[in-house]
Design an enzyme around this catalytic site. Structure first.
Site, PDB file in Angstrom:
ATOM      1  N   LYS A  69     -11.166  14.982  -0.123  1.00 53.99           N
ATOM      2  CA  LYS A  69     -10.133  14.570  -0.991  1.00 53.99           C
ATOM      3  C   LYS A  69     -10.723  14.764  -2.497  1.00 53.99           C
ATOM      4  O   LYS A  69     -10.117  15.225  -3.412  1.00 53.99           O
ATOM      5  CB  LYS A  69      -9.827  13.360  -0.807  1.00 53.99           C
ATOM      6  CG  LYS A  69      -8.772  13.355   0.485  1.00 53.99           C
ATOM      7  CD  LYS A  69      -8.634  11.874   0.924  1.00 53.99           C
ATOM      8  CE  LYS A  69      -7.636  11.902   2.234  1.00 53.99           C
ATOM      9  NZ  LYS A  69      -7.694  10.414   2.650  1.00 53.99           N
ATOM     10  N   GLN A 113      -9.412   4.909   1.947  1.00 50.72           N
ATOM     11  CA  GLN A 113      -9.633   5.414   3.152  1.00 50.72           C
ATOM     12  C   GLN A 113      -9.526   4.452   4.526  1.00 50.72           C
ATOM     13  O   GLN A 113     -10.219   3.633   4.582  1.00 50.72           O
ATOM     14  CB  GLN A 113     -10.947   6.285   3.345  1.00 50.72           C
ATOM     15  CG  GLN A 113     -11.173   7.108   4.336  1.00 50.72           C
ATOM     16  CD  GLN A 113      -9.973   8.170   4.575  1.00 50.72           C
ATOM     17  OE1 GLN A 113      -9.659   8.896   3.445  1.00 50.72           O
ATOM     18  NE2 GLN A 113      -9.538   8.578   5.499  1.00 50.72           N
ATOM     19  N   ASP A 136      -1.004   7.108  -2.045  1.00 51.61           N
ATOM     20  CA  ASP A 136      -0.914   7.437  -0.797  1.00 51.61           C
ATOM     21  C   ASP A 136       0.543   6.929  -0.096  1.00 51.61           C
ATOM     22  O   ASP A 136       0.944   7.495   1.054  1.00 51.61           O
ATOM     23  CB  ASP A 136      -1.941   6.576   0.092  1.00 51.61           C
ATOM     24  CG  ASP A 136      -3.052   7.384   0.694  1.00 51.61           C
ATOM     25  OD1 ASP A 136      -2.768   8.876   0.734  1.00 51.61           O
ATOM     26  OD2 ASP A 136      -4.015   6.920   1.027  1.00 51.61           O
TER      27      ASP A 136
END
Ligand code: NAD
Length: 303
Positions: A69, A113, A136
């Site tokens: 990412k 994460q 997200d």
């Protein structure tokens, strides 16, 4: 090939070979668009979008995801700030960091994460992130926004599916869409996004009886169950668009989706491969959301 032209090719009772939707190519186009948007922000506002990434613990898979990412973000010109903690870090330290990142005007996106070590309640952490930096799309505010069609950030994987369909020119309004899988990060938001585009949506899950009676009705079938070989040719309507979100590693080490690609390709009009379909889109949409966040910030707080 445009979807409408593709559907004209269909003849009842005849097998066909599905067009393979190339997620890598679409993803590259999106990243090129992202580069242009970053340049625009730099030239107009002197601002470079910045993504903060919080990684807790030493899971190899999580380390690889985070590295990918950050690399992808930097590749389109974003700044990335990693925050790495041991797996036994006290919860308060992480929450305090999130509070500081929420206040930091130079940070536009915050990503934690997953999964998290057992001392963490995942929702306490995710809901601590400001909805305006929740790239997200997991904060309750953004989830609720999906319900009413006014979210700030859509979750990256279903957002990536929407972009794939858009790039392929596949019409959604009025289509029967069947989503197999009802998780909070893929299946449920996927169904909501499809409803927002005026599809008729059915959601199936592990307790659905006779899955095939639903999948066979789908004009667009989206599968996110995490079960290799779940969707077979006889479960798919001729000419359906089949999107395979699943990522499964077989004992041989081979990565496959949830759909029998070979068999279903003979019946579908379009199909995504695994790997190389939905997967590459997810990271691209994270970058997209981070840039959107920076653009929103500059609109609301121009320098
Ligand atoms: P999850 O385990 O949280 O949810 C799976 C869902 O599938 C559940 O709703 C479950 O009820 C349903 N399901 C399980 N077995 C089923 C069956 N036999 N029939 C019908 N439904 C069934 O998983 P998730 O996080 O939503 O991920 C699903 C898959 O998508 C996984 O393979 C995952 O690796 C993959 N994934 C891919 C990406 C990507 O970027 N391409 C992103 C996230 C997840």
């Amino acid at each position: 090939m445009a979807a409408a032209a593709r559907l004209l090719e269909l003849r009842p009772g005849r097998d066909m070979t599905a067009v393979v939707i190339d997620g890598k190519t679409v993803s590259q186009k999106i990243r090129a668009e992202c580069r242009g948007r970053v340049k625009g922000l730099q030239e107009t506002h002197g601002v470079t979008p910045c993504l903060a990434v919080i990684l807790i613990g030493d899971s190899h898979a999580s380390q690889v995801y985070v590295r990918n990412k950050m690399r992808a973000a930097e590749d389109v010109g974003l700044l990335s700030r990693p925050f790495i903690f041991d797996r036994d870090v006290p919860v308060a330290i992480v929450l305090d960091l999130i509070d500081r990142l929420n206040q930091d005007p130079d940070v536009h996106g915050i990503l934690v994460q997953l999964p998290l070590p057992p001392q963490f309640n995942i929702y306490t952490v995710l809901h601590r992130i400001s909805p305006a930096k929740d790239v997200d799309g997991f904060h309750l505010y953004n989830v609720g926004g999906l319900v009413v069609g006014d979210t700030i950030f859509s979750p990256c994987t279903p957002f990536g599916v929407m972009k794939l369909l858009e790039h392929q020119g596949i019409e959604i309004a009025g289509q029967n869409v069947v989503v197999v899988g009802a998780s909070n990060i893929v299946g449920k938001p996927m169904a909501l996004m499809m409803m927002q585009q005026d599809a008729t949506v059915t959601i199936c899950h592990a307790r659905t009886r006779d899955l095939a009676q639903f999948t066979i009705l789908a004009d667009i079938l989206i599968v996110a169950a995490g079960v290799p070989g779940l969707i077979l040719k006889q479960m798919v309507r001729r000419g359906a668009v089949v999107i395979d979100v699943g990522i499964n590693r077989l004992p041989s080490g081979k990565i496959v989706g949830d759909v029998d690609f070979e068999g279903v390709s003979e019946k579908a009009s379009f199909i995504t491969p695994v790997p190389g379909g939905v997967g590459p889109m997810t990271v691209s949409m994270l970058i997209w959301n981070t840039i959107t966040s920076a653009e929103r910030h500059m609109t609301m707080h121009p320098v």
